[in-house]
Design a protein around this motif. Structure first.
Motif: not given
Length: 202
Positions: A8-12, A21-24, A30-31, A56-62
């Motif tokens: 990832n370059k953008f999403l941590k 949920a507070a961390e999100w 920032g996102y 973002a899409v890959w993050a959902v699938l993972r």
């Protein structure tokens, strides 16, 4: 594609979906700002914008982020309202989804289908665009009844295969030969007397 998505370059690379949920909520602004900056000069930053949306899409699938978190992020960006960005995003959804459906786990396939359904439900992507771009198996039920579509497709193929075109000799249909024999029989019954060659010169 899966290995690349891990870098990832953008999403941590956090498991937001499994954490508090507070961390999100802390990282979300920032996102959103990052997307808005990329959109301001989409011509120069098109590759980075594609990469962000792909992450973002890959993050959902993972299962790094939940479908609800992805929808929350996308709904607060211009992607949800600008047609060129929607077209760019739906192509990314298709490409990532194709890889997931072909070689992904059962869980990632289920998350992908859930994401597609929510993108339509929340108005992130319009139905027409989803119908024109996504694979048939990935279309939400509200966009297309897949089983009914496949049934209609099979009916059309069957009709095209077994429908006989009338008087088509090139395809050697029986009705074509019947018509030919009928015409030859009509010609044979006509009164026709050929003129000898010598009489034609007179």
């Amino acid at each position: 594609p899966r290995a690349r998505a891990m870098e990832n370059k953008f999403l941590k690379p956090k498991k937001y979906a499994a954490s508090d949920a507070a961390e999100w909520k802390v990282d979300l602004p920032g996102y959103i700002s990052a997307v808005e900056e990329l959109v301001k000069d989409a011509g120069a930053h098109r590759d980075d914008l594609q990469l962000f949306l792909s992450e973002a899409v890959w993050a959902v699938l993972r299962a790094d982020i939940s479908v609800a978190q992805a929808i929350e992020l996308l709904s607060k960006t211009p992607v949800a309202s600008k047609d060129p960005l929607q077209r760019l995003f739906v192509d990314i959804v298709w490409a990532v989804g194709f890889a997931a459906m072909e070689g992904g786990s059962r869980e990632s396939k289920e998350e992908y289908l859930h994401l597609c359904a929510e993108l339509e439900k929340e108005g992130i992507l319009p139905r027409k665009l989803l119908a024109l771009t996504l694979e048939t198996d990935a279309l939400p039920p509200t966009v297309c009844q897949v089983l009914q579509l496949k049934k209609k497709h099979n009916q059309a193929r069957t009709k095209a295969r077994y429908t006989i075109t009338r008087y088509n000799l090139l395809r050697e249909h029986s009705e074509g030969y019947s018509k030919l024999l009928f015409l030859l029989d009509r010609l044979a019954g006509l009164d026709f007397e050929p003129i000898p060659p010598q009489e034609r010169l007179i």
